[in-house]
Design a protein around this motif. Structure first.
Motif, PDB file in Angstrom:
ATOM      1  N   GLU A 227       0.823  -1.210   0.000  1.00  0.00           N
ATOM      2  CA  GLU A 227       0.000   0.000   0.000  1.00  0.00           C
ATOM      3  C   GLU A 227       0.859   1.264   0.000  1.00  0.00           C
ATOM      4  N   LEU A 228       1.958   1.239   0.764  1.00  0.00           N
ATOM      5  CA  LEU A 228       2.707   2.485   0.981  1.00  0.00           C
ATOM      6  C   LEU A 228       3.910   2.684   0.061  1.00  0.00           C
ATOM      7  N   ALA A 229       4.621   1.594  -0.242  1.00  0.00           N
ATOM      8  CA  ALA A 229       5.962   1.762  -0.841  1.00  0.00           C
ATOM      9  C   ALA A 229       5.926   1.772  -2.361  1.00  0.00           C
ATOM     10  N   SER A 230       6.719   2.649  -2.956  1.00  0.00           N
ATOM     11  CA  SER A 230       6.841   2.606  -4.409  1.00  0.00           C
ATOM     12  C   SER A 230       7.968   1.664  -4.827  1.00  0.00           C
ATOM     13  N   ARG A 231       8.934   1.448  -3.920  1.00  0.00           N
ATOM     14  CA  ARG A 231      10.006   0.492  -4.230  1.00  0.00           C
ATOM     15  C   ARG A 231      10.265  -0.404  -3.027  1.00  0.00           C
ATOM     16  N   VAL A 232      10.721  -1.607  -3.327  1.00  0.00           N
ATOM     17  CA  VAL A 232      10.990  -2.591  -2.281  1.00  0.00           C
ATOM     18  C   VAL A 232      12.436  -3.064  -2.403  1.00  0.00           C
ATOM     19  N   VAL A 233      13.082  -3.207  -1.244  1.00  0.00           N
ATOM     20  CA  VAL A 233      14.426  -3.774  -1.183  1.00  0.00           C
ATOM     21  C   VAL A 233      14.308  -5.043  -0.336  1.00  0.00           C
ATOM     22  N   VAL A 234      14.682  -6.185  -0.911  1.00  0.00           N
ATOM     23  CA  VAL A 234      14.552  -7.466  -0.206  1.00  0.00           C
ATOM     24  C   VAL A 234      15.932  -7.883   0.294  1.00  0.00           C
ATOM     25  N   MET A 235      16.033  -8.128   1.603  1.00  0.00           N
ATOM     26  CA  MET A 235      17.313  -8.560   2.182  1.00  0.00           C
ATOM     27  C   MET A 235      17.247 -10.026   2.586  1.00  0.00           C
ATOM     28  N   TYR A 236      18.359 -10.699   2.387  1.00  0.00           N
ATOM     29  CA  TYR A 236      18.492 -12.080   2.866  1.00  0.00           C
ATOM     30  C   TYR A 236      19.920 -12.270   3.377  1.00  0.00           C
ATOM     31  N   ALA A 237      20.057 -12.726   4.613  1.00  0.00           N
ATOM     32  CA  ALA A 237      21.373 -13.019   5.204  1.00  0.00           C
ATOM     33  C   ALA A 237      22.365 -11.870   5.019  1.00  0.00           C
ATOM     34  N   GLY A 238      21.902 -10.654   5.277  1.00  0.00           N
ATOM     35  CA  GLY A 238      22.788  -9.497   5.249  1.00  0.00           C
ATOM     36  C   GLY A 238      22.976  -8.854   3.891  1.00  0.00           C
ATOM     37  N   GLY A 244      13.429  -3.283  -6.560  1.00  0.00           N
ATOM     38  CA  GLY A 244      12.751  -2.779  -7.752  1.00  0.00           C
ATOM     39  C   GLY A 244      11.430  -2.159  -7.369  1.00  0.00           C
ATOM     40  N   PRO A 245      10.660  -1.705  -8.385  1.00  0.00           N
ATOM     41  CA  PRO A 245       9.346  -1.128  -8.099  1.00  0.00           C
ATOM     42  C   PRO A 245       8.471  -2.173  -7.402  1.00  0.00           C
ATOM     43  N   THR A 246       7.662  -1.726  -6.447  1.00  0.00           N
ATOM     44  CA  THR A 246       6.839  -2.665  -5.661  1.00  0.00           C
ATOM     45  C   THR A 246       5.981  -3.537  -6.573  1.00  0.00           C
ATOM     46  N   SER A 247       5.384  -2.922  -7.596  1.00  0.00           N
ATOM     47  CA  SER A 247       4.490  -3.695  -8.462  1.00  0.00           C
ATOM     48  C   SER A 247       5.254  -4.811  -9.167  1.00  0.00           C
ATOM     49  N   ALA A 248       6.499  -4.548  -9.566  1.00  0.00           N
ATOM     50  CA  ALA A 248       7.285  -5.571 -10.268  1.00  0.00           C
ATOM     51  C   ALA A 248       7.759  -6.650  -9.293  1.00  0.00           C
ATOM     52  N   VAL A 249       8.287  -6.233  -8.138  1.00  0.00           N
ATOM     53  CA  VAL A 249       8.826  -7.205  -7.180  1.00  0.00           C
ATOM     54  C   VAL A 249       7.712  -8.101  -6.640  1.00  0.00           C
ATOM     55  N   PHE A 250       6.569  -7.503  -6.316  1.00  0.00           N
ATOM     56  CA  PHE A 250       5.465  -8.303  -5.782  1.00  0.00           C
ATOM     57  C   PHE A 250       4.688  -9.015  -6.897  1.00  0.00           C
ATOM     58  N   GLY A 251       4.610  -8.396  -8.054  1.00  0.00           N
ATOM     59  CA  GLY A 251       3.825  -8.967  -9.153  1.00  0.00           C
ATOM     60  C   GLY A 251       4.536 -10.119  -9.837  1.00  0.00           C
ATOM     61  N   ALA A 252       5.846  -9.991 -10.020  1.00  0.00           N
ATOM     62  CA  ALA A 252       6.606 -11.037 -10.716  1.00  0.00           C
ATOM     63  C   ALA A 252       8.007 -11.089 -10.118  1.00  0.00           C
ATOM     64  N   PRO A 253       8.124 -11.625  -8.889  1.00  0.00           N
ATOM     65  CA  PRO A 253       9.438 -11.644  -8.227  1.00  0.00           C
ATOM     66  C   PRO A 253      10.459 -12.423  -9.041  1.00  0.00           C
ATOM     67  N   ALA A 254      11.681 -11.868  -9.125  1.00  0.00           N
ATOM     68  CA  ALA A 254      12.711 -12.515  -9.938  1.00  0.00           C
ATOM     69  C   ALA A 254      13.565 -13.459  -9.103  1.00  0.00           C
ATOM     70  N   HIS A 255      13.702 -13.189  -7.811  1.00  0.00           N
ATOM     71  CA  HIS A 255      14.571 -14.013  -6.958  1.00  0.00           C
ATOM     72  C   HIS A 255      13.738 -15.100  -6.266  1.00  0.00           C
ATOM     73  N   PRO A 256      14.217 -16.346  -6.253  1.00  0.00           N
ATOM     74  CA  PRO A 256      13.460 -17.411  -5.596  1.00  0.00           C
ATOM     75  C   PRO A 256      13.107 -17.100  -4.139  1.00  0.00           C
ATOM     76  N   TYR A 257      13.985 -16.373  -3.436  1.00  0.00           N
ATOM     77  CA  TYR A 257      13.670 -16.031  -2.044  1.00  0.00           C
ATOM     78  C   TYR A 257      12.453 -15.107  -1.974  1.00  0.00           C
ATOM     79  N   THR A 258      12.407 -14.101  -2.838  1.00  0.00           N
ATOM     80  CA  THR A 258      11.246 -13.199  -2.842  1.00  0.00           C
ATOM     81  C   THR A 258       9.982 -13.998  -3.150  1.00  0.00           C
ATOM     82  N   ARG A 259      10.092 -14.912  -4.113  1.00  0.00           N
ATOM     83  CA  ARG A 259       8.925 -15.755  -4.456  1.00  0.00           C
ATOM     84  C   ARG A 259       8.470 -16.557  -3.247  1.00  0.00           C
ATOM     85  N   ASP A 260       9.437 -17.136  -2.525  1.00  0.00           N
ATOM     86  CA  ASP A 260       9.077 -17.962  -1.362  1.00  0.00           C
ATOM     87  C   ASP A 260       8.418 -17.109  -0.276  1.00  0.00           C
TER      88      ASP A 260
END
Ligand code: ATP
Ligand code: SF4
Ligand code: MG
Length: 334
Positions: A227-238, A244-260
């Motif tokens: 609802e709030l963010a225009s961009r998302v940064v996904v962190m894993y293990a530091g 990327g843009p929230t719509s792209a990251v949430f709509g079609a995540p490219a990294h398997p971790y984001t998908r999971d």
């Protein structure tokens, strides 16, 4: 960094290759909790930092505010409005905290002193950051509290007399007392029930609209992020593993971790209650320090041998980047 991130116009906060090491609990070794992360926050923009528990999100916020443990080792660059924060003296940093960057701590119950009222806390913050005299500071504190939906008649209430939602509003008023350009909100809704969480979301959305405030929101609450963010940064293990843009990251995540992560959730935009389903899954980290290959390899369903041989670098996605060898190197994948 992507083309969007290389556009330097309007950058308020620029984090480059930030690395934070802490002493290991036993022995002389250190362990790395933030490992070479880079991202920008533009003026008036809302960026969300997401990832499971222990990913290094709060440590990143603490590094920006220079509030890390004394024995932490910090490398890399943190620029606010073109000024390098890592080189400032403690005296200069006191001016930055509150006046230029406001912080809402992850645990509001420990951030308020139980001996003092909500009004006292906000008045102190106004006095310290804006140098107002007592009467003007009290008036400004009342105004700041009302602005975030804190009832004026509870000005003299002590923290234990307030609900979690009201304490969080008091924390927001404290963080905003110095009229900062950037607000860092670490899990602003996580400790709250569904109604109180929704109200804090609404307050943040309104503040962003009214004040052109840049917001770095750290959260497990992905519906709020959507609802709030225009961009998302996904962190894993530091590390940053996707941004990327929230719509792209949430709509079609490219990294398997984001998908999971996203698969742990009910459909975004649905009307589920805020409960465990809305939290990112906490999956135990593999034992020991990360090896040479991809840090997600021990848990990744798409892993191939090459993932274990070499640490993947960032590769371009639509409007962002992902740290995975399955993302084509040069061309956008989606
Ligand atoms: N004060 C501290 N001293 C030593 N290690 C710490 C301290 N605070 C956090 N850590 C360690 O640093 C790493 C990153 O922690 P951090 O608090 O940044 O995670 P996080 O992403 O904010 O997680 P959460 O979602 O649970 O808040 C973890 O391994 C954690 O155990
Ligand atoms: S590099 Fe390999 S192990 Fe890592 S996320 Fe991509 S597919 Fe999975
Ligand atoms: Mg945290």
């Amino acid at each position: 960094m992507t083309t969007a991130d290389l556009d330097n116009t309007g950058i308020l906060l620029a984090i480059r290759d930030l690395r934070v090491e802490l002493p290991a609990p036993i022995g002389e070794e250190t362990f790395t909790v933030v490992d070479g992360i880079s991202f920008n926050v533009h003026r008036g923009e809302t960026v969300a930092l997401v990832g499971e528990s222990g990913a290094g999100k709060s440590m990143t916020a603490a590094a920006v505010m220079h509030l890390l443990p004394d024995d932490a080792i910090v490398a890399g660059s943190i620029e606010l409005d073109g000024r390098e924060l890592t080189r400032l003296s403690e005296r200069e940093l006191v001016r930055v905290r509150g006046r230029e960057i406001g912080l809402v701590f992850q645990d509001p119950s420990t951030a308020l002193n139980p001996m003092y009222t909500a009004g006292w806390h906000v008045t102190e913050a106004v006095t310290l950051t804006r140098g107002l005299r007592r009467k003007a500071a009290v008036d400004a504190a009342r105004e700041a509290l009302v602005h975030v939906g804190f009832p004026a008649e509870r000005f003299d209430a002590y923290p234990h007399e307030l609900s979690g939602g009201m304490r969080q509003r008091a924390m927001l008023a404290i963080a905003l007392a110095g009229e900062p350009k950037l607000l860092i909100a670490d899990e602003p809704t996580t400790a709250l029930d569904v109604v109180a969480g929704a109200r804090i979301r609404a307050v943040l959305a309104e503040l962003r609209r009214e004040r052109d405030l840049a917001l770095l929101v750290i959260s497990h609450d992905l519906p709020m992020v959507a609802e709030l963010a225009s961009r998302v940064v996904v962190m894993y293990a530091g590390e940053v593993v996707e941004h990327g843009p929230t719509s792209a990251v949430f709509g079609a995540p490219a990294h398997p971790y984001t998908r999971d992560l996203l698969e742990c959730l009910p459909p975004l935009g649905g009307h589920g209650t805020r409960d465990q389903k809305h939290r990112l899954a906490v999956i135990p980290m593999p034992d020991g320090p990360p090896g040479e290959g991809c840090r997600y390899a021990p848990r990744c369903r798409d892993v191939i041998q090459a993932c274990r041989d070499e640490h993947p670098s960032m590769r371009p996605t639509h409007g962002g980047e992902a740290r995975c060898i399955l993302v084509p190197e040069a061309e956008a994948a989606r």
